[in-house]
Design an enzyme around this catalytic site. Structure first.
Site, PDB file in Angstrom:
ATOM      1  CE  LYS A   1      -3.724   4.803  -1.998  1.00 46.63           C
ATOM      2  NZ  LYS A   1      -4.765   5.293  -2.936  1.00 46.63           N
TER       3      LYS A   1
ATOM      4  CE1 TYR B   1      -3.841   2.372   0.675  1.00 51.02           C
ATOM      5  CE2 TYR B   1      -2.300   3.412   2.202  1.00 51.02           C
ATOM      6  CZ  TYR B   1      -3.482   3.448   1.477  1.00 51.02           C
ATOM      7  OH  TYR B   1      -4.294   4.543   1.546  1.00 51.02           O
TER       8      TYR B   1
END
Length: 667
Positions: free
Chosen positions: A577, A573
């Site tokens: 991002k 994650y």
């Protein structure tokens, strides 16, 4: 007398205060009188030139309570006699108190109001004559009781105290999510008395009852008040009145006038052709139901809708406008002829048109989505607005330099620059959480919104919410990691609304695991949605925007692109991002010179239902200790940011990562 104010007749004012004919005509031309409720005694609203007999009124600020009232020019024949004798005032008070004691509980209040100056109007003259007629009737035993009752009812109407007006003036109500224009669902309404002056005055502007242009005066005032740009007229209105309304609209304003058959005369059409404002008017002739269907299919949206109640299907037209969201969220519906020249008050009437108007008034009054008030001007004018109340007004500061800061860039004030009227937007991951908040924010700012989600039912639920607000929206299902799905949603939106102005790429997933335990499948799945899917959306929407020379792309990144959140472990994650931020910066610099701005928002830890899961709930207190704001972010904390980045107000911003995390990345 109007709303409890005693007046003298034009003949009497002429006889008492204008000694010669010359002075009468001069004063008739030039007298200025401040018209309104509650003029202060001795305020200077009128003053007397004893030498000439002329009466001169004042429209100075401060003449009225609050110090800011509108002055208007009226003939001196309608000027109020402020110098009337005490016995005349006492006579008026006793007359009203005596005759109204049984009929109205606030008679004494009205009697007290008689002591204050007001302004003569046709309605005031009617009320005064009715009082005289009633006095004669009460003192004559030969007058039938039925005639006395009718005189009393007529007097109540003239005073604005008629129960019908009060019942039809709805106030705020509790709104149930499930409602319809035909079924109030037992919703209770609190009734408020009619506060407007029944004289035909609106906001202090005198409207003479026999003035054929009066409707356009009122409509133009509404246009100014709500800054309308697009108007729908349903039914007949004089050609010159339509043109007068068009003159009040901005250059990009538009009027759609709908009628069953052509009704404009040669003179009106010539006026349209001659005036530059005639280009703002689109005449739609044919069955009105078909015209409304066509406007709905074209996804037209109106700031003001005018409906003539004196037509067979007025109820259906009102219902169609509300049910199909032709009225903007903060728009206004104005219905003419809702009192049918007083015929709606009559009992045992069987005329079809009058019964139809009564039905229309009742339907509107029972609609929990709106509140209405009926103004007894002309043949009755109902003003209807959606609930809740429109946004708060802006207080302007006084400045000296009259530049773009003073006038607003392109003559648009700052809040207008944040408006997204008629823009087309989509939000991926829009069925819940941050995406749902973004969809509401963009829609409230004026955009049409396509809600995209992996699960269609979630997107449809959000669209249902938006529809309740009058926001144009559609629901689409897509897996953003699949190129064919992304292209399909883009093609669908362009086919429906013609373009894409705002792309809000918000879809994302997070699968927590320690780095040594992160599988390739987990890595790929996270990147497929968070970075690959976002790239596909940027590319597909970007092609549309580059072709039209304008567009806004807003990507959802994360605070995790700046710091490593802990104690949770989320390698895939965090890395995805960080990639979103770098992709945003790259596209932002590549495309800005072709009119497309690309930015991203990096939220902190947002309080969504996921946070309250058994796996994450124990971590909340640890997170709070790392946040200077001492709370988690709310989805509503992000809404203004997405509207700003989507609006023209951010046209000089590109490649920016807007961090909204309560200061967490600074510790």
């Amino acid at each position: 007398m109007v709303h409890g104010r005693f007046l003298i007749s034009p003949a009497e004012s002429r006889e008492r205060f204008l000694p010669n004919k010359q002075n009468w005509h001069e004063c008739h031309k030039t007298a200025r009188v401040t018209v309104g409720l509650g003029v202060q005694k001795g305020s200077g609203a009128l003053s007397e030139k004893k030498s000439s007999g002329d009466w001169v009124g004042s429209s100075r600020r401060g003449d009225m309570p609050g110090g800011d009232t509108m002055g208007c020019v009226i003939p001196a024949s309608q000027a109020l006699w402020l110098g009337r004798k005490e016995e005349r005032k006492q006579e008026a008070s006793e007359c009203l108190a005596g005759q109204m004691e049984k009929a109205a509980p606030d008679a004494q209040h009205l009697a007290d109001m008689w002591q204050e100056p007001g302004g003569e109007t046709p309605m005031g003259s009617i009320a005064e004559n009715l009082l005289k007629a009633q006095e004669i009737a009460l003192n004559d035993p030969r007058v039938p009781e039925q005639l006395k009752n009718y005189l009393q009812k007529a007097l109540l109407v003239a005073l604005g105290l008629d129960p019908y007006l009060v019942a039809m003036a709805t106030s705020k109500r509790k709104v149930s999510p499930a409602h319809g224009s035909r079924d109030a669902g037992g919703t209770k309404a609190r009734v408020k008395p009619l506060q407007e002056d029944t004289s035909g005055c609106l906001n202090g502007k005198l409207i003479k009852q026999n003035d054929k242009m009066a409707p356009s005066h009122i409509f133009r005032m509404f246009i100014h008040l709500i800054r309308a740009r697009k108007i729908l007229l349903i039914g007949k209105l004089k050609g010159y009145s339509i043109l007068a309304i068009a003159e009040e609209l901005p250059d990009d304003g538009k009027i759609f006038a709908c009628a069953e058959v052509p009704y404009l005369g040669v003179n009106s059409q010539e006026a349209f052709d001659y005036s530059s404002d005639g280009e703002k008017i689109s005449m739609r002739v044919g069955p009105i139901a078909d015209t409304l269907e066509a406007l709905h299919a074209e996804d037209e949206h109106f700031d003001i809708v005018f409906i003539d109640a004196d037509q067979r299907n007025a109820v259906n037209y009102y219902s169609f406008v509300m049910d199909n969201h032709l009225l903007r969220m903060d728009g206004v519906i104005c219905v003419e002829n809702t009192l049918m020249k007083g015929q709606v008050y009559l009992e045992n009437i069987s005329e079809e048109n009058v019964l139809a108007v009564r039905k229309l008034n009742a339907v509107i009054n029972s609609d929990p989505r709106v509140e209405q008030i009926i103004l007894p001007v002309q043949s009755g004018l109902s003003v209807i607005r959606r609930i809740p109340v429109p946004p708060d007004a802006v207080i302007e500061s006084k400045v000296l330099i009259r530049d773009d800061v003073f006038w607003g860039y392109n003559k648009n004030r700052i809040l207008d620059r944040l408006r997204l009227d008629d823009k087309v937007a989509y939000v991926t991951g829009g069925g819940q959480g941050i995406g749902r908040a973004f969809a509401h924010a963009l829609g409230e700012a004026g955009a049409k919104v396509a809600v995209v989600d992996l699960v269609l039912a979630k997107a449809e639920a959000v669209v249902c919410e938006l529809n309740l607000k009058g926001i144009k929206s559609i629901a689409l299902a897509a897996d953003v990691s699949k190129p064919e799905d992304v292209q399909r949603i883009v093609d669908t939106i362009v086919a429906r609304w013609g373009t894409i102005d705002i792309a809000c790429n918000n879809a994302g997933i997070n699968m927590n695991s320690a780095s040594e335990d992160t599988s390739l499948e987990e890595w790929d799945k996270t990147f497929n949605v968070n970075l690959r899917g976002l790239f596909l959306c940027c590319q597909a929407a970007g092609r549309i925007m580059l072709n039209q020379g304008y567009g806004k792309i807003i990507n959802t990144a994360s605070m995790a692109s700046l710091i490593v959140p802990h104690p949770q472990k989320q390698l895939a994650y965090n890395a995805s991002k960080a990639g979103v931020v770098k992709l945003t910066q790259t596209l932002g610099t590549e495309w800005i010179d072709r009119g497309v701005k690309v930015n991203c928002i990096s939220p902190g830890i947002v309080d969504t239902p996921l946070i309250h899961s058994p796996e994450l709930q124990p971590l909340v207190q640890r997170w709070l200790a790392d946040i200077p704001a001492a709370r988690l972010a709310r989805v509503t904390d992000l809404q203004a940011a997405v509207v700003y980045l989507a609006s023209e107000a951010s046209d000089y911003m590109t490649g920016h990562n807007l961090v909204i995390e309560g200061g967490q990345s600074l510790w």
